[in-house]
Design an enzyme around this catalytic site. Sequence first.
Site, PDB file in Angstrom:
ATOM      1  N   CYS A 248       0.904  -1.506  -0.101  1.00 31.69           N
ATOM      2  CA  CYS A 248       0.005   0.019  -0.144  1.00 31.69           C
ATOM      3  C   CYS A 248       0.601   1.507   0.254  1.00 31.69           C
ATOM      4  O   CYS A 248       1.040   2.099  -0.903  1.00 31.69           O
ATOM      5  CB  CYS A 248      -0.808   0.241   1.187  1.00 31.69           C
ATOM      6  SG  CYS A 248      -2.284   1.249   0.647  1.00 31.69           S
ATOM      7  N   CYS A 249       1.704   1.190   0.840  1.00 33.57           N
ATOM      8  CA  CYS A 249       3.019   2.638   1.184  1.00 33.57           C
ATOM      9  C   CYS A 249       3.191   2.492  -0.510  1.00 33.57           C
ATOM     10  O   CYS A 249       3.869   3.651  -0.863  1.00 33.57           O
ATOM     11  CB  CYS A 249       3.545   2.523   2.066  1.00 33.57           C
ATOM     12  SG  CYS A 249       3.355   2.672   3.673  1.00 33.57           S
TER      13      CYS A 249
ATOM     14  N   CYS B 128      -1.719   7.532   7.629  1.00 33.13           N
ATOM     15  CA  CYS B 128      -2.732   7.887   7.270  1.00 33.13           C
ATOM     16  C   CYS B 128      -3.368   7.667   8.306  1.00 33.13           C
ATOM     17  O   CYS B 128      -2.512   6.942   9.351  1.00 33.13           O
ATOM     18  CB  CYS B 128      -2.569   6.939   6.078  1.00 33.13           C
ATOM     19  SG  CYS B 128      -1.041   7.467   4.422  1.00 33.13           S
TER      20      CYS B 128
ATOM     21  N   CYS C  52       7.240   3.681   5.891  1.00 35.58           N
ATOM     22  CA  CYS C  52       6.338   3.952   4.827  1.00 35.58           C
ATOM     23  C   CYS C  52       7.794   3.105   3.299  1.00 35.58           C
ATOM     24  O   CYS C  52       6.732   2.524   2.852  1.00 35.58           O
ATOM     25  CB  CYS C  52       5.833   5.316   4.404  1.00 35.58           C
ATOM     26  SG  CYS C  52       6.899   6.468   3.798  1.00 35.58           S
TER      27      CYS C  52
ATOM     28  N   CYS D  57      -3.392   4.068   9.310  1.00 37.30           N
ATOM     29  CA  CYS D  57      -2.292   3.400   9.924  1.00 37.30           C
ATOM     30  C   CYS D  57      -1.801   3.989  11.452  1.00 37.30           C
ATOM     31  O   CYS D  57      -0.386   3.997  11.404  1.00 37.30           O
ATOM     32  CB  CYS D  57      -0.941   3.177   8.532  1.00 37.30           C
ATOM     33  SG  CYS D  57      -2.387   2.052   7.831  1.00 37.30           S
TER      34      CYS D  57
HETATM   35  S1  SF4 Z   1       0.921   4.822   5.768  1.00 42.66           S
HETATM   36 FE1  SF4 Z   1      -1.008   3.253   5.868  1.00 42.66          FE
HETATM   37  S2  SF4 Z   1      -2.956   3.776   4.123  1.00 42.66           S
HETATM   38 FE2  SF4 Z   1      -1.178   4.804   4.183  1.00 42.66          FE
HETATM   39  S3  SF4 Z   1       0.135   4.235   2.302  1.00 42.66           S
HETATM   40 FE3  SF4 Z   1       1.114   2.882   4.225  1.00 42.66          FE
HETATM   41  S4  SF4 Z   1       0.153   1.508   4.644  1.00 42.66           S
HETATM   42 FE4  SF4 Z   1      -1.538   2.558   3.068  1.00 42.66          FE
END
Ligand code: SF4
Length: 184
Positions: free
Chosen positions: A56-57, A141, A167, A144
């Site tokens: 996701c990051c 985010c 991240c 998280c």
């Molecule tokens: S902090 Fe969480 S929601 Fe944001 S990009 Fe990374 S995994 Fe995704």
Amino acid sequence: MLFLDTLRHFPETLAYRDQLVARLGLTGLINLTPDAAQLAARDASNLRWSYDPDGCCAIRKVAPLASALGGFDATITGRKAFQASTRTALPRFEPDTSDGAGRLKINPLAHWDANRLAAHMAAHDLPAHPLVAQGFPSIGCSPCTSRVAPGEDPRSGRWRGWDKTECGIHGPSEGPGPGYDPVF
Ligand code: SF4
């Protein structure tokens, strides 16, 4: 100035960004967003954070920033050594090895402690992120980021429950090389 809009920020973060732009008269702010095709292909549910936060990051932070940094020779971060045990060796200058571009990464606040930071913000009437007062000393985010208990690392609320501390934009600091002068 680059702002990484992952599309998963707290509303307070977006309001804080706009507050700082207005207060400081910032011009040229660039909002970076994830590639729409990548999102559709790899995170259409918006739930990738819950089973693959690294992936996701990569989609929402690392790739958009890497695309934007092509024309830059250096970046400046706000990281501080006191924020986490993984940042205690953070140097003021380090090579950015994320994409082999030979870019310099500058961390001017690396050796500031929490008291110095608070004093500077008070002296210059700088607003804090509104969630700091609600128990969130480090804010990423919304899915998280969790509240931090007294005595915990400031960043311990990030990806809580996962073996993940960064991240992907920054790795755990390995510290400065030979000859580094910490009081530079
Ligand atoms: S902090 Fe969480 S929601 Fe944001 S990009 Fe990374 S995994 Fe995704």
